[in-house]
Write a protein that holds these residues in place. Structure first.
Motif, PDB file in Angstrom:
ATOM      1  N   LEU A   4      -1.101  -2.204  -1.269  1.00 51.67           N
ATOM      2  CA  LEU A   4      -2.239  -3.348  -0.935  1.00 51.67           C
ATOM      3  C   LEU A   4      -3.342  -3.378  -1.828  1.00 51.67           C
ATOM      4  O   LEU A   4      -3.617  -2.418  -2.825  1.00 51.67           O
ATOM      5  N   SER A   5      -3.806  -4.406  -2.087  1.00 53.09           N
ATOM      6  CA  SER A   5      -4.999  -4.952  -2.947  1.00 53.09           C
ATOM      7  C   SER A   5      -6.212  -3.861  -2.532  1.00 53.09           C
ATOM      8  O   SER A   5      -6.349  -3.543  -1.326  1.00 53.09           O
ATOM      9  N   PRO A   6      -6.911  -3.748  -3.622  1.00 44.46           N
ATOM     10  CA  PRO A   6      -8.313  -2.909  -3.162  1.00 44.46           C
ATOM     11  C   PRO A   6      -9.064  -3.817  -2.061  1.00 44.46           C
ATOM     12  O   PRO A   6      -9.442  -2.957  -1.384  1.00 44.46           O
ATOM     13  N   ASP A   7      -9.207  -5.165  -2.136  1.00 39.73           N
ATOM     14  CA  ASP A   7      -9.932  -5.584  -0.983  1.00 39.73           C
ATOM     15  C   ASP A   7      -9.187  -5.427   0.191  1.00 39.73           C
ATOM     16  O   ASP A   7     -10.021  -5.327   1.170  1.00 39.73           O
ATOM     17  N   ALA A   8      -7.805  -5.462   0.526  1.00 40.21           N
ATOM     18  CA  ALA A   8      -7.290  -5.259   1.437  1.00 40.21           C
ATOM     19  C   ALA A   8      -7.626  -3.794   2.002  1.00 40.21           C
ATOM     20  O   ALA A   8      -7.496  -3.473   3.219  1.00 40.21           O
ATOM     21  N   LYS A   9      -7.310  -2.872   1.163  1.00 41.39           N
ATOM     22  CA  LYS A   9      -7.837  -1.531   1.371  1.00 41.39           C
ATOM     23  C   LYS A   9      -9.126  -1.230   2.120  1.00 41.39           C
ATOM     24  O   LYS A   9      -9.467  -0.703   2.919  1.00 41.39           O
ATOM     25  N   ALA A  10      -9.930  -1.996   1.213  1.00 43.85           N
ATOM     26  CA  ALA A  10     -11.428  -1.800   1.870  1.00 43.85           C
ATOM     27  C   ALA A  10     -11.765  -2.545   3.049  1.00 43.85           C
ATOM     28  O   ALA A  10     -12.372  -1.859   3.796  1.00 43.85           O
ATOM     29  N   ALA A  11     -11.006  -3.651   3.313  1.00 45.00           N
ATOM     30  CA  ALA A  11     -10.984  -4.074   4.666  1.00 45.00           C
ATOM     31  C   ALA A  11     -10.312  -3.275   5.925  1.00 45.00           C
ATOM     32  O   ALA A  11     -10.841  -3.108   6.820  1.00 45.00           O
TER      33      ALA A  11
END
Length: 145
Positions: A4-11
């Motif tokens: 997962l990308s950092p943005d996807a993890k944050a979301a």
């Protein structure tokens, strides 16, 4: 499996936080004894899960200051939900244990909350149930960290 990308993890984390908080608030409304604060209920739950403990140990587990825990324990003792006994190794300390009344109240509270959750979950389809069963151990793991 893709990372997962950092943005996807944050979301995902933001969605998890929001969802868990909403569900927790709704569950807190399914209480048996309205005279107990959420903190008092949490202390009783900790005693049920972990067994007897000193007020200092309870304070650490509940993330409150020891003087606050002393007050909470005194309130629970006055309500007949915990008892204080001498510490077996250190007579300067006390050990807090839940009473049978607390055990019965917690059992009824769990029953009421389980019924409420079961009613909510009646609307889930089989795929949702499968996902819920898979998510439960992961959520438990997060709760223990």
């Amino acid at each position: 499996m893709s990372e997962l990308s950092p943005d996807a993890k944050a979301a995902a984390v933001d969605s998890l936080r929001s969802t868990v908080m909403r569900l927790s608030r709704r569950l807190k409304h399914q209480r048996v004894d309205e005279s107990l604060s959420p903190t008092e209920m949490s202390v009783l739950g900790t005693l049920a899960r972990c067994g007897s403990a000193t007020p200092g140990e309870l304070a650490r587990k509940e993330h409150v200051q020891p003087p606050s825990m002393t007050r909470i324990v005194a309130l629970l003792e006055a309500k007949g939900l915990v008892r204080l006994e001498p510490h077996p190794d250190d007579r300067r300390q006390k050990v807090v244990s839940q009473t049978e009344e607390a055990e019965a109240m917690l059992a009824e509270s769990r029953r009421k909350r389980n019924v409420w959750l079961a009613q909510l979950a009646e609307g889930l389809n089989e795929d949702d149930w499968t996902k819920l069963q898979a998510a439960a151990p992961v959520l438990e793991k997060l709760a223990q960290l």
